[in-house]
Design a protein around this motif. Structure first.
Motif, short mmCIF file in Angstrom:
data_model
loop_
_atom_site.label_atom_id
_atom_site.label_comp_id
_atom_site.label_asym_id
_atom_site.label_seq_id
_atom_site.Cartn_x
_atom_site.Cartn_y
_atom_site.Cartn_z
N THR A 185 0.83 -1.20 0.00
CA THR A 185 0.00 0.00 0.00
C THR A 185 0.86 1.25 0.00
OG1 THR A 185 -1.82 -1.13 1.16
CG2 THR A 185 -1.75 1.28 1.29
N ILE A 186 1.87 1.28 0.87
CA ILE A 186 2.75 2.45 0.95
C ILE A 186 3.51 2.66 -0.35
CG2 ILE A 186 4.87 3.30 2.06
CD1 ILE A 186 3.74 2.09 4.69
N HIS A 187 4.02 1.59 -0.93
CA HIS A 187 4.78 1.73 -2.17
C HIS A 187 3.90 2.16 -3.34
CE1 HIS A 187 8.50 0.50 -0.48
NE2 HIS A 187 8.16 -0.75 -0.27
N ALA A 188 2.60 1.82 -3.27
CA ALA A 188 1.70 2.18 -4.37
C ALA A 188 1.15 3.59 -4.25
CB ALA A 188 0.54 1.18 -4.43
N LEU A 189 1.22 4.18 -3.06
CA LEU A 189 0.68 5.52 -2.85
C LEU A 189 1.53 6.59 -3.52
CD1 LEU A 189 -0.46 5.74 0.89
CD2 LEU A 189 -1.90 6.11 -1.13
N ASN A 190 0.88 7.65 -3.96
CA ASN A 190 1.57 8.84 -4.45
C ASN A 190 2.08 9.62 -3.24
OD1 ASN A 190 2.43 11.24 -5.55
ND2 ASN A 190 0.41 11.90 -6.24
N LEU A 191 3.29 9.32 -2.81
CA LEU A 191 3.82 9.94 -1.59
C LEU A 191 4.10 11.43 -1.77
CD1 LEU A 191 6.19 7.19 -0.12
CD2 LEU A 191 3.81 7.68 0.43
N ASP A 192 4.19 11.89 -3.01
CA ASP A 192 4.35 13.33 -3.23
C ASP A 192 3.14 14.11 -2.71
OD1 ASP A 192 6.82 13.02 -4.42
OD2 ASP A 192 6.02 12.99 -6.46
N ALA A 193 1.99 13.43 -2.62
CA ALA A 193 0.77 14.09 -2.16
C ALA A 193 0.62 14.06 -0.64
CB ALA A 193 -0.45 13.43 -2.79
N VAL A 194 1.48 13.31 0.05
CA VAL A 194 1.36 13.18 1.51
C VAL A 194 1.94 14.42 2.18
CG1 VAL A 194 2.08 11.86 3.54
CG2 VAL A 194 1.40 10.66 1.44
N LYS A 195 1.09 15.15 2.90
CA LYS A 195 1.51 16.37 3.59
C LYS A 195 1.50 16.22 5.10
CE LYS A 195 1.47 18.18 -0.51
NZ LYS A 195 2.74 18.30 -1.27
N GLU A 196 0.98 15.11 5.59
CA GLU A 196 0.93 14.88 7.04
C GLU A 196 0.87 13.37 7.28
OE1 GLU A 196 -2.06 15.68 10.87
OE2 GLU A 196 -2.31 16.87 9.03
N ILE A 197 1.46 12.95 8.41
CA ILE A 197 1.43 11.56 8.84
C ILE A 197 0.85 11.48 10.24
CG2 ILE A 197 2.91 9.65 9.61
CD1 ILE A 197 4.68 10.17 7.21
N HIS A 198 0.00 10.48 10.47
CA HIS A 198 -0.48 10.16 11.81
C HIS A 198 0.16 8.86 12.29
CE1 HIS A 198 -4.53 12.56 12.10
NE2 HIS A 198 -3.46 13.33 12.10
N LEU A 199 0.55 8.86 13.56
CA LEU A 199 1.03 7.66 14.24
C LEU A 199 0.20 7.48 15.50
CD1 LEU A 199 4.88 8.36 14.03
CD2 LEU A 199 3.59 6.77 12.60
N ALA A 200 -0.20 6.25 15.78
CA ALA A 200 -1.05 6.01 16.95
C ALA A 200 -0.88 4.56 17.40
CB ALA A 200 -2.52 6.28 16.62
N GLY A 201 -1.46 4.27 18.56
CA GLY A 201 -1.46 2.90 19.07
C GLY A 201 -2.73 2.18 18.67
N HIS A 202 -2.69 0.85 18.78
CA HIS A 202 -3.86 0.04 18.47
C HIS A 202 -4.01 -1.06 19.51
CE1 HIS A 202 -0.47 -1.74 16.06
NE2 HIS A 202 -0.85 -2.80 16.76
N CYS A 203 -5.15 -1.72 19.47
CA CYS A 203 -5.49 -2.77 20.43
C CYS A 203 -5.60 -4.10 19.69
CB CYS A 203 -6.80 -2.44 21.14
SG CYS A 203 -7.37 -3.69 22.29
N VAL A 204 -4.81 -5.10 20.10
CA VAL A 204 -4.82 -6.41 19.46
C VAL A 204 -5.72 -7.36 20.25
CG1 VAL A 204 -3.43 -8.37 18.70
CG2 VAL A 204 -2.48 -6.05 18.61
N LEU A 205 -6.81 -7.80 19.62
CA LEU A 205 -7.72 -8.77 20.21
C LEU A 205 -7.53 -10.12 19.52
CD1 LEU A 205 -10.91 -6.53 20.47
CD2 LEU A 205 -9.13 -6.91 22.19
N ASP A 206 -8.28 -11.11 19.94
CA ASP A 206 -8.08 -12.45 19.39
C ASP A 206 -8.36 -12.52 17.89
OD1 ASP A 206 -7.37 -13.43 21.86
OD2 ASP A 206 -9.37 -14.19 22.35
N ASP A 207 -9.40 -11.80 17.44
CA ASP A 207 -9.80 -11.94 16.04
C ASP A 207 -9.82 -10.65 15.25
OD1 ASP A 207 -11.85 -10.89 17.47
OD2 ASP A 207 -13.42 -12.22 16.72
N VAL A 208 -9.36 -9.54 15.86
CA VAL A 208 -9.37 -8.26 15.16
C VAL A 208 -8.38 -7.31 15.84
CG1 VAL A 208 -11.20 -7.23 16.56
CG2 VAL A 208 -10.89 -6.49 14.19
#
Length: 273
Positions: A188-211
């Motif tokens: 996905t990252i390699h296919a994106l037009n990164l020239d258009a990316v003006k901001e990045i978000h970083l965050a945490g996530h929650c790992v459950l058994d099935d999602v």
């Protein structure tokens, strides 16, 4: 142009920002929390904008809604942007209203030419009203549509081409979708037009058994840092935000994550590929 490394401004941290002006490059707020003409929230925002660049991040417009977007809601974003003069304005690649009812969620879209035409028209409408470029954020999701004919990256790239919008790349969302749907985050990252990316978000996530849930309630995972390194190595420094919305910790935790992003980006940018 990068405005550096920021954190989301959350209510528990108002007083510390007002009194201590902690060292962070910029702040992002959810637009809808500041639609009132006055009050404490607006006072805090207008005070802090004298010290920090501000980004407005919308969560309620629902640009992918088939029955249109609210002109009243858009007018409130316009009034807020005129008042705050933010560095960046962003919205999500989602829908959120049907039959006159607004749903309190960021709901995923099928990636088809028909849906692309709908959301492109709404992005153009938003940009025309605001008189500026808007950044569109990729979504974390928990279902996929059998009717999709485009990849997420291809859909976003075509949206950029048709509207001139920018992209807000949420690296955690890309990773969450890899976990939930088996879609390669790297592809996905390699296919994106990164020239258009003006901001990045970083965050945490929650790992459950099935999602894996994009809950914005933990530190950034190692796998997400690895993807962030790859993005920065490809495109250099870009405005980067630490998001934290549930179980909000002491501000020092957010600032430490922002400082880590700065260090990771500095190291990765030395090996641009």
């Amino acid at each position: 142009m990068s405005i550096g490394f920021g954190v989301g401004l959350r209510t528990p941290h108002y007083r510390e920002f007002l009194e201590n002006k902690p060292a962070v490059d910029w702040l992002e707020v959810h637009s809808e929390n500041y639609f009132g003409d006055g009050g404490w929230d607006m006072h805090v925002l207008m005070t802090l904008r004298e010290t920090y660049p501000i980004s407005l991040h919308g969560v309620g417009l629902g640009l992918g809604s088939a029955n249109g977007i609210s002109s009243a809601h858009l007018a409130k974003i316009k009034a807020l942007a005129d008042r705050v003069q933010p560095e960046l304005v962003s919205e999500h690649l989602c829908w959120g209203n049907v039959s006159g009812r607004v749903l309190n969620d960021l709901l995923p879209l099928p990636y088809t030419e028909e849906v692309l035409a709908v959301i492109a028209a709404h992005v153009r409408q938003m940009q025309d009203v605001l008189g500026r470029q808007v950044l569109i954020e990729n979504l974390s999701s928990y279902v996929q549509f059998a009717s999709s004919t485009l990849s997420e990256a291809a859909f976003l790239n075509e949206l950029v081409a048709q509207t001139g919008c920018g992209l807000l790349l949420d690296v955690n969302n890309v990773y969450v979708n890899q976990c939930n749907h088996g879609i390669s985050a790297l592809d996905t990252i390699h296919a994106l037009n990164l020239d258009a990316v003006k901001e990045i978000h970083l965050a945490g996530h929650c790992v459950l058994d099935d999602v894996v849930i994009d809950h914005h309630g933990d530190v950034v995972a190692d796998e997400v840092w690895d993807l962030y390194r790859i993005v920065v190595a490809r495109m250099g420094h870009v405005s980067t935000l630490i998001e934290w919305d549930t179980d909000v910790p002491d501000l020092s935790v957010l600032l430490a994550q922002s400082d880590k992003a700065r260090g990771v980006a500095h190291q990765a940018s030395q090996v641009l590929v």
